[in-house]
Design a protein around this motif. Sequence first.
Motif, PDB file in Angstrom:
ATOM      1  N   PHE A 180      49.492  27.014 126.216  1.00 61.92           N
ATOM      2  CA  PHE A 180      48.224  26.308 126.308  1.00 61.92           C
ATOM      3  C   PHE A 180      47.615  26.103 124.918  1.00 61.92           C
ATOM      4  O   PHE A 180      47.724  26.961 124.040  1.00 61.92           O
ATOM      5  CB  PHE A 180      47.226  27.099 127.170  1.00 61.92           C
ATOM      6  N   PHE A 181      46.953  24.963 124.753  1.00 65.64           N
ATOM      7  CA  PHE A 181      46.120  24.708 123.581  1.00 65.64           C
ATOM      8  C   PHE A 181      44.774  25.346 123.880  1.00 65.64           C
ATOM      9  O   PHE A 181      44.118  25.003 124.864  1.00 65.64           O
ATOM     10  CB  PHE A 181      45.973  23.198 123.352  1.00 65.64           C
ATOM     11  N   ILE A 182      44.336  26.281 123.046  1.00 63.42           N
ATOM     12  CA  ILE A 182      43.156  27.079 123.345  1.00 63.42           C
ATOM     13  C   ILE A 182      41.950  26.619 122.535  1.00 63.42           C
ATOM     14  O   ILE A 182      41.987  26.598 121.302  1.00 63.42           O
ATOM     15  CB  ILE A 182      43.393  28.573 123.049  1.00 63.42           C
ATOM     16  N   THR A 183      40.881  26.253 123.252  1.00 62.37           N
ATOM     17  CA  THR A 183      39.582  26.020 122.632  1.00 62.37           C
ATOM     18  C   THR A 183      38.660  27.156 123.053  1.00 62.37           C
ATOM     19  O   THR A 183      38.487  27.402 124.252  1.00 62.37           O
ATOM     20  CB  THR A 183      38.976  24.678 123.062  1.00 62.37           C
ATOM     21  N   LEU A 184      38.078  27.828 122.081  1.00 60.96           N
ATOM     22  CA  LEU A 184      37.171  28.938 122.350  1.00 60.96           C
ATOM     23  C   LEU A 184      35.731  28.500 122.124  1.00 60.96           C
ATOM     24  O   LEU A 184      35.383  28.037 121.032  1.00 60.96           O
ATOM     25  CB  LEU A 184      37.493  30.129 121.444  1.00 60.96           C
ATOM     26  N   CYS A 185      34.905  28.649 123.163  1.00 56.26           N
ATOM     27  CA  CYS A 185      33.478  28.359 123.059  1.00 56.26           C
ATOM     28  C   CYS A 185      32.732  29.689 123.117  1.00 56.26           C
ATOM     29  O   CYS A 185      32.592  30.280 124.193  1.00 56.26           O
ATOM     30  CB  CYS A 185      33.022  27.445 124.202  1.00 56.26           C
ATOM     31  N   ALA A 186      32.275  30.156 121.972  1.00 53.48           N
ATOM     32  CA  ALA A 186      31.619  31.461 121.892  1.00 53.48           C
ATOM     33  C   ALA A 186      30.854  31.537 120.568  1.00 53.48           C
ATOM     34  O   ALA A 186      31.178  30.806 119.624  1.00 53.48           O
ATOM     35  CB  ALA A 186      32.641  32.591 121.973  1.00 53.48           C
ATOM     36  N   PRO A 187      29.848  32.400 120.501  1.00 52.63           N
ATOM     37  CA  PRO A 187      29.138  32.570 119.230  1.00 52.63           C
ATOM     38  C   PRO A 187      30.100  32.945 118.102  1.00 52.63           C
ATOM     39  O   PRO A 187      31.048  33.706 118.298  1.00 52.63           O
ATOM     40  CB  PRO A 187      28.152  33.709 119.529  1.00 52.63           C
ATOM     41  N   ALA A 188      29.845  32.405 116.925  1.00 55.43           N
ATOM     42  CA  ALA A 188      30.738  32.644 115.785  1.00 55.43           C
ATOM     43  C   ALA A 188      30.895  34.131 115.489  1.00 55.43           C
ATOM     44  O   ALA A 188      31.973  34.578 115.072  1.00 55.43           O
ATOM     45  CB  ALA A 188      30.209  31.913 114.555  1.00 55.43           C
ATOM     46  N   ALA A 189      29.852  34.911 115.732  1.00 53.25           N
ATOM     47  CA  ALA A 189      29.917  36.340 115.435  1.00 53.25           C
ATOM     48  C   ALA A 189      30.932  37.072 116.302  1.00 53.25           C
ATOM     49  O   ALA A 189      31.384  38.163 115.953  1.00 53.25           O
ATOM     50  CB  ALA A 189      28.534  36.965 115.620  1.00 53.25           C
ATOM     51  N   ASP A 190      31.318  36.467 117.442  1.00 51.81           N
ATOM     52  CA  ASP A 190      32.257  37.115 118.363  1.00 51.81           C
ATOM     53  C   ASP A 190      33.719  36.754 118.094  1.00 51.81           C
ATOM     54  O   ASP A 190      34.619  37.313 118.727  1.00 51.81           O
ATOM     55  CB  ASP A 190      31.916  36.740 119.805  1.00 51.81           C
ATOM     56  N   ARG A 191      33.967  35.840 117.184  1.00 54.78           N
ATOM     57  CA  ARG A 191      35.333  35.370 116.978  1.00 54.78           C
ATOM     58  C   ARG A 191      36.303  36.426 116.462  1.00 54.78           C
ATOM     59  O   ARG A 191      37.496  36.372 116.778  1.00 54.78           O
ATOM     60  CB  ARG A 191      35.336  34.177 116.012  1.00 54.78           C
ATOM     61  N   PRO A 192      35.860  37.397 115.652  1.00 62.22           N
ATOM     62  CA  PRO A 192      36.824  38.395 115.153  1.00 62.22           C
ATOM     63  C   PRO A 192      37.547  39.159 116.246  1.00 62.22           C
ATOM     64  O   PRO A 192      38.613  39.736 115.991  1.00 62.22           O
ATOM     65  CB  PRO A 192      35.934  39.329 114.312  1.00 62.22           C
ATOM     66  N   ALA A 193      37.010  39.167 117.460  1.00 60.81           N
ATOM     67  CA  ALA A 193      37.680  39.882 118.545  1.00 60.81           C
ATOM     68  C   ALA A 193      38.959  39.179 118.979  1.00 60.81           C
ATOM     69  O   ALA A 193      39.826  39.787 119.625  1.00 60.81           O
ATOM     70  CB  ALA A 193      36.736  40.017 119.739  1.00 60.81           C
ATOM     71  N   PHE A 194      39.107  37.904 118.622  1.00 59.35           N
ATOM     72  CA  PHE A 194      40.236  37.100 119.078  1.00 59.35           C
ATOM     73  C   PHE A 194      41.331  37.042 118.027  1.00 59.35           C
ATOM     74  O   PHE A 194      41.089  37.199 116.828  1.00 59.35           O
ATOM     75  CB  PHE A 194      39.776  35.673 119.400  1.00 59.35           C
ATOM     76  N   GLY A 195      42.528  36.765 118.506  1.00 58.83           N
ATOM     77  CA  GLY A 195      43.614  36.406 117.620  1.00 58.83           C
ATOM     78  C   GLY A 195      43.469  34.945 117.232  1.00 58.83           C
ATOM     79  O   GLY A 195      42.366  34.390 117.225  1.00 58.83           O
ATOM     80  N   VAL A 196      44.578  34.304 116.950  1.00 62.37           N
ATOM     81  CA  VAL A 196      44.546  32.901 116.549  1.00 62.37           C
ATOM     82  C   VAL A 196      44.329  32.011 117.772  1.00 62.37           C
ATOM     83  O   VAL A 196      45.030  32.143 118.782  1.00 62.37           O
ATOM     84  CB  VAL A 196      45.860  32.507 115.847  1.00 62.37           C
ATOM     85  N   VAL A 197      43.334  31.122 117.695  1.00 64.70           N
ATOM     86  CA  VAL A 197      43.140  30.092 118.713  1.00 64.70           C
ATOM     87  C   VAL A 197      43.223  28.738 118.014  1.00 64.70           C
ATOM     88  O   VAL A 197      43.141  28.655 116.789  1.00 64.70           O
ATOM     89  CB  VAL A 197      41.786  30.240 119.452  1.00 64.70           C
ATOM     90  N   ASP A 198      43.387  27.682 118.793  1.00 66.43           N
ATOM     91  CA  ASP A 198      43.596  26.362 118.200  1.00 66.43           C
ATOM     92  C   ASP A 198      42.307  25.710 117.724  1.00 66.43           C
ATOM     93  O   ASP A 198      42.309  24.940 116.769  1.00 66.43           O
ATOM     94  CB  ASP A 198      44.292  25.453 119.221  1.00 66.43           C
ATOM     95  N   ARG A 199      41.192  26.005 118.403  1.00 66.73           N
ATOM     96  CA  ARG A 199      39.927  25.365 118.029  1.00 66.73           C
ATOM     97  C   ARG A 199      38.769  26.261 118.427  1.00 66.73           C
ATOM     98  O   ARG A 199      38.796  26.907 119.477  1.00 66.73           O
ATOM     99  CB  ARG A 199      39.804  24.002 118.727  1.00 66.73           C
TER     100      ARG A 199
END
Length: 272
Positions: free
Chosen positions: A148-167
Motif C-alpha cells: 500500500f501507498f501510505i498517507t499519514l494524517c496526524a500531528p507533526a509531533a506524532d510522526r517519530p512514532a512511525f517508520g517510513v511512510v510515503d506522504r
Amino acid sequence: MQPQSDILDLVSEARARGEPFAIATVVRTVSVTAAKAGAKAIVLADGSISAGWIGGGCARGAVLKAAHEAIRDGQPRLISIQPEDLLDVKQVKPGEQKDGIFYARNMCPSQGTMDVFVEPVLPRPHLIIFGASPVAVALADIAGRMGFFITLCAPAADRPAFGVVDRNIDGFDLPAGVASGDFIVIATQGRGDSAAMKAVLGVTARYIGFVGSTKKFAALRRDFEVSGLAVAAMDDIRSPAGLDLGSITPDEIALSIVAEMIEVRRRGQRHA
C-alpha cells in the motif's frame, strides 16, 4: 515504431502518475505479420494506445480487449491471434481460453499468427491513516509491507512514532484528490476522533474503517446528529474496522484491518 528505450521511459512516467495501464509485447510471430517479436505498446485503461505499436487492425482489437480485461482483474494474459483454419485445427473458437492461452481470429489477408503477452501495471493501493495510535503505527508498517501507498494524517509531533511512510499530512485533513478506490482508516483512538470523522464524512472511497468500539462509534454519531451534521454517510463506515479474528493487541488489530482491506481489494479479481 518507437524505440524500446522510449517505451520504457513512458512506462516509468505512467507508473509515477499512478495510472493503471497494460504493456502489450509481441512474443512470437509466424508467417506474415505487420509487427514482429519484441514490438511493444502501452495500453491505457480507456482502451487507447498511448505509445508503441503492435500491428494494425488485424491484431489491435483483440489486444485492446485483452488489455482492458487485464487492467480490470489484474491478471496477465497470453493472447494468440491466428487465422480461422488454425483455430479449427486446435478446436478452439475466438474468445476461448485453452491451456492458459486466449485465442482470437486474424481476419486479415496475411493470415499470419501473432502471440502477444499483455501485462497489467496497476498503481499501488492508497491507504490514508488518521491518527498516531499504536494501531495506526502497526497499520502503517503492515500495510506498507503489503504494497500500500501510505498517507499519514496526524500531528507533526506524532510522526517519530512511525517508520517510513510515503506522504505526511499535518493534522486531520484529507489529502487532495482522494479517489473512489482509496482506503481510509481512522485510528485516532481518542485523540482526534471527531476531527478525523468529520474529514471523511461524505467521502467516496473503496473502504473506510473506524478503529474503536461500536459504543464509541454510536456516541460519535449521536454527537454529530445533535450538531446538525448529515450522518447517513456513516452507515458505510466499517466499525469496528477489521475482520473478526479475536484480535487484542495493536499488531493483531492492524493485521485484521489489512486482511479486510485485501479481501475488499481482491474481491473483484477472485470472481473475474
